[in-house]
Design a protein around this motif. Structure first.
Motif, mmCIF file in Angstrom:
data_model
loop_
_atom_site.group_PDB
_atom_site.id
_atom_site.type_symbol
_atom_site.label_atom_id
_atom_site.label_comp_id
_atom_site.label_asym_id
_atom_site.label_seq_id
_atom_site.Cartn_x
_atom_site.Cartn_y
_atom_site.Cartn_z
ATOM 1 N N PRO A 251 -2.950 17.677 -3.489
ATOM 2 C CA PRO A 251 -2.432 16.473 -2.842
ATOM 3 C C PRO A 251 -2.062 15.368 -3.835
ATOM 4 C CG PRO A 251 -4.253 17.346 -1.570
ATOM 5 C CD PRO A 251 -4.196 18.151 -2.841
ATOM 6 N N LEU A 252 -2.841 15.223 -4.917
ATOM 7 C CA LEU A 252 -2.497 14.225 -5.932
ATOM 8 C C LEU A 252 -1.161 14.552 -6.585
ATOM 9 C CD1 LEU A 252 -3.010 11.818 -7.798
ATOM 10 C CD2 LEU A 252 -4.459 13.319 -9.215
ATOM 11 N N ALA A 253 -0.956 15.820 -6.926
ATOM 12 C CA ALA A 253 0.313 16.230 -7.529
ATOM 13 C C ALA A 253 1.479 15.931 -6.595
ATOM 14 C CB ALA A 253 0.274 17.718 -7.879
ATOM 15 N N MET A 254 1.312 16.244 -5.305
ATOM 16 C CA MET A 254 2.393 15.997 -4.350
ATOM 17 C C MET A 254 2.600 14.500 -4.105
ATOM 18 S SD MET A 254 3.692 18.847 -3.728
ATOM 19 C CE MET A 254 3.134 20.216 -4.742
ATOM 20 N N ALA A 255 1.521 13.720 -4.170
ATOM 21 C CA ALA A 255 1.667 12.278 -4.021
ATOM 22 C C ALA A 255 2.415 11.684 -5.214
ATOM 23 C CB ALA A 255 0.291 11.624 -3.875
ATOM 24 N N LEU A 257 4.640 13.303 -6.982
ATOM 25 C CA LEU A 257 6.021 13.713 -6.769
ATOM 26 C C LEU A 257 6.696 12.815 -5.741
ATOM 27 C CD1 LEU A 257 8.376 15.758 -7.083
ATOM 28 C CD2 LEU A 257 7.281 17.114 -5.272
ATOM 29 N N ALA A 258 6.026 12.580 -4.623
ATOM 30 C CA ALA A 258 6.595 11.753 -3.554
ATOM 31 C C ALA A 258 6.912 10.346 -4.068
ATOM 32 C CB ALA A 258 5.625 11.679 -2.382
ATOM 33 N N ARG A 259 5.975 9.775 -4.795
ATOM 34 C CA ARG A 259 6.173 8.430 -5.340
ATOM 35 C C ARG A 259 7.385 8.392 -6.267
ATOM 36 N NH1 ARG A 259 4.756 5.270 -9.698
ATOM 37 N NH2 ARG A 259 4.135 3.108 -9.206
ATOM 38 N N ASP A 260 7.495 9.415 -7.097
ATOM 39 C CA ASP A 260 8.624 9.456 -8.033
ATOM 40 C C ASP A 260 9.945 9.729 -7.322
ATOM 41 O OD1 ASP A 260 6.696 9.030 -9.909
ATOM 42 O OD2 ASP A 260 6.722 11.051 -10.740
ATOM 43 N N GLN A 261 9.869 10.272 -6.096
ATOM 44 C CA GLN A 261 11.069 10.535 -5.312
ATOM 45 C C GLN A 261 11.417 9.356 -4.397
ATOM 46 O OE1 GLN A 261 12.858 13.833 -4.717
ATOM 47 N NE2 GLN A 261 12.083 14.400 -6.731
ATOM 48 N N GLY A 262 10.680 8.272 -4.535
ATOM 49 C CA GLY A 262 10.996 7.076 -3.780
ATOM 50 C C GLY A 262 10.249 6.911 -2.469
ATOM 51 N N ILE A 263 9.275 7.776 -2.219
ATOM 52 C CA ILE A 263 8.461 7.657 -1.005
ATOM 53 C C ILE A 263 7.255 6.768 -1.313
ATOM 54 C CG2 ILE A 263 6.961 8.908 0.612
ATOM 55 C CD1 ILE A 263 8.823 11.305 0.333
ATOM 56 N N THR A 264 7.053 5.732 -0.537
ATOM 57 C CA THR A 264 5.905 4.849 -0.734
ATOM 58 C C THR A 264 4.642 5.539 -0.239
ATOM 59 O OG1 THR A 264 7.287 2.888 -0.449
ATOM 60 C CG2 THR A 264 4.910 2.598 -0.180
ATOM 61 N N VAL A 265 3.669 5.677 -1.121
ATOM 62 C CA VAL A 265 2.407 6.316 -0.756
ATOM 63 C C VAL A 265 1.498 5.266 -0.136
ATOM 64 C CG1 VAL A 265 0.376 7.542 -1.624
ATOM 65 C CG2 VAL A 265 2.648 8.042 -2.576
ATOM 66 N N GLU A 266 1.157 5.466 1.128
ATOM 67 C CA GLU A 266 0.375 4.489 1.875
ATOM 68 C C GLU A 266 -1.012 5.026 2.202
ATOM 69 O OE1 GLU A 266 2.969 3.621 5.158
ATOM 70 O OE2 GLU A 266 3.966 2.012 4.047
ATOM 71 N N VAL A 267 -1.559 5.793 1.277
ATOM 72 C CA VAL A 267 -2.914 6.326 1.403
ATOM 73 C C VAL A 267 -3.663 5.986 0.121
ATOM 74 C CG1 VAL A 267 -4.348 8.367 1.748
ATOM 75 C CG2 VAL A 267 -2.100 8.216 2.856
ATOM 76 N N GLU A 268 -4.841 5.409 0.260
ATOM 77 C CA GLU A 268 -5.661 5.064 -0.894
ATOM 78 C C GLU A 268 -6.968 5.853 -0.839
ATOM 79 O OE1 GLU A 268 -6.218 0.862 -0.895
ATOM 80 O OE2 GLU A 268 -4.172 0.436 -1.582
ATOM 81 N N SER A 269 -7.379 6.359 -1.995
ATOM 82 C CA SER A 269 -8.596 7.154 -2.050
ATOM 83 C C SER A 269 -8.977 7.413 -3.494
ATOM 84 C CB SER A 269 -8.390 8.495 -1.331
ATOM 85 O OG SER A 269 -9.535 9.322 -1.476
ATOM 86 N N GLU A 270 -10.281 7.505 -3.761
ATOM 87 C CA GLU A 270 -10.725 7.915 -5.089
ATOM 88 C C GLU A 270 -10.348 9.368 -5.360
ATOM 89 O OE1 GLU A 270 -12.632 6.505 -2.811
ATOM 90 O OE2 GLU A 270 -13.691 4.767 -3.659
ATOM 91 N N TYR A 271 -10.013 10.118 -4.312
ATOM 92 C CA TYR A 271 -9.520 11.485 -4.515
ATOM 93 C C TYR A 271 -8.128 11.475 -5.158
ATOM 94 C CZ TYR A 271 -13.214 13.094 -1.291
ATOM 95 O OH TYR A 271 -14.412 13.378 -0.684
ATOM 96 N N LEU A 272 -7.459 10.307 -5.079
ATOM 97 C CA LEU A 272 -6.141 10.102 -5.695
ATOM 98 C C LEU A 272 -6.244 8.919 -6.644
ATOM 99 C CD1 LEU A 272 -3.869 10.098 -2.474
ATOM 100 C CD2 LEU A 272 -4.417 12.085 -3.889
ATOM 101 N N PRO A 273 -6.816 9.086 -7.831
ATOM 102 C CA PRO A 273 -7.011 7.939 -8.723
ATOM 103 C C PRO A 273 -5.728 7.151 -8.931
ATOM 104 C CG PRO A 273 -8.150 9.866 -9.580
ATOM 105 C CD PRO A 273 -7.325 10.339 -8.425
ATOM 106 N N LYS A 274 -5.832 5.838 -8.734
ATOM 107 C CA LYS A 274 -4.645 4.993 -8.714
ATOM 108 C C LYS A 274 -3.850 5.056 -10.014
ATOM 109 C CE LYS A 274 -3.193 0.308 -7.520
ATOM 110 N NZ LYS A 274 -3.650 -1.053 -7.093
ATOM 111 N N ALA A 275 -4.540 5.064 -11.147
ATOM 112 C CA ALA A 275 -3.829 5.067 -12.427
ATOM 113 C C ALA A 275 -3.085 6.378 -12.663
ATOM 114 C CB ALA A 275 -4.794 4.796 -13.575
ATOM 115 N N LEU A 276 -3.620 7.480 -12.131
ATOM 116 C CA LEU A 276 -2.911 8.757 -12.233
ATOM 117 C C LEU A 276 -1.702 8.760 -11.313
ATOM 118 C CD1 LEU A 276 -5.851 11.347 -12.342
ATOM 119 C CD2 LEU A 276 -4.671 10.256 -14.262
ATOM 120 N N LEU A 277 -1.899 8.268 -10.095
ATOM 121 C CA LEU A 277 -0.804 8.225 -9.133
ATOM 122 C C LEU A 277 0.341 7.348 -9.630
ATOM 123 C CD1 LEU A 277 0.354 8.864 -6.313
ATOM 124 C CD2 LEU A 277 -0.954 6.903 -5.445
#
Length: 287
Positions: A251-255, A257-277
């Motif tokens: 899910p982090l990898a896909m998030a 990708l989505a962010r880089d494709q212009g999709i705003t990621v509207e989910v926050e979680s330590e499972y998705l570290p912000k600095a990596l995202l």
């Protein structure tokens, strides 16, 4: 509206000592693995475990040491597959942790299987390394099959879907449908059904939502993926005590990708570290 999925509780009392010991082991393996058939199978898993363990005490991955660990894991996986794909009798030079390493061509090996390829591809997506993504996308699926590792057929369709997506091929939809069909309970021969439904399957749907350019459905699927991830890694005490569950890798990898494709990621979680995202270390580490 932002959805928050808190990470499950994880004891950090012993993490500093674990990081020291694991870091020494990882450095030793990386110094020796190029010419060691015994150490090569341990290189990627050790580097990834170290990266995940850093996130135990740095859940948003804001420290340089955490970024470096994730980049090192990415470099390691990509180097192994570069060596596996190289012509027999040749070698490849790969940068890992600020050093150039020369690896001999290996051809297929049991640890260079489809599961390790997917992990390596996810890591390259998280680290936004387009060159390594292209090289991984060109790894023949036949090489992964020849590893001798046993997987359900879905994973080879998933590899092909990711490769087709990255290389801009027209058959990405066909490959993705085949992968999704292959995750059905009646199609499984080897994978645990719980692992499939909660961990392995969600990235497929997330890629579909990226392809469809559907922000609302992407974010819904991402939140669901993290809830399933949490459910899987808290199913018993042994799972919840392991570092493997600290990051939702697919899910982090896909998030990312989505962010880089212009999709705003509207989910926050330590499972998705912000600095990596958010690719916060851009320009800090030479790949």
């Amino acid at each position: 509206m932002v959805t928050t999925v808190p990470r499950h509780e994880y004891s950090t009392d012993d993490v500093p000592d674990t990081l020291n010991a694991l870091g020494e082991t990882a450095n030793w393996i990386l110094d020796e693995f190029a010419d060691s058939p015994v150490l090569r199978p341990q290189a990627l898993s050790t580097a990834l475990t170290l990266a995940q363990q850093h996130c135990a005490v740095d859940p948003q991955a804001v420290k340089f040491e955490t970024w470096e660990a994730w980049v090192t894991a990415m470099q390691t996986g990509s180097a192994l597959f570069a060596a596996a794909s190289a012509p027999e009798g040749t070698s490849v030079t790969c940068r890992i942790k600020e050093r150039e390493r020369t690896l001999p061509a290996t051809g297929p090996e049991s640890h260079l299987n489809a599961g390790a390829w997917v992990t390596s591809f996810y890591l390259a997506m998280i680290c936004r390394d387009n060159d390594r993504l292209r090289l991984l996308a060109e790894v023949p699926v036949s090489l992964l099959r020849d590893s001798g590792a046993v997987f359900d057929e879905y994973i080879y369709s998933w590899v092909e879907a990711l490769q087709s997506f990255w290389l801009g091929r027209q058959d990405v939809g066909e490959k993705l449908v085949a992968a999704v069909d292959g995750t059905a309970p009646e199609a499984l021969r080897y994978a645990d059904a719980d692992l499939m439904s909660k961990i392995l399957y969600p990235p497929l749907i997330l890629l579909y939502r990226v392809i469809r350019r559907d922000p609302a459905q992407f974010n819904k699927a991402l939140a669901d993926a993290l809830r399933w991830h949490k459910a899987y890694w808290t199913a018993d005490e042994e799972r919840s005590a392991g570092a493997d569950g600290l990051i939702a890798l697919g899910p982090l990898a896909m998030a990312c990708l989505a962010r880089d494709q212009g999709i705003t990621v509207e989910v926050e979680s330590e499972y998705l570290p912000k600095a990596l995202l958010e690719y916060a270390w851009i320009g800090e580490i030479e790949y």
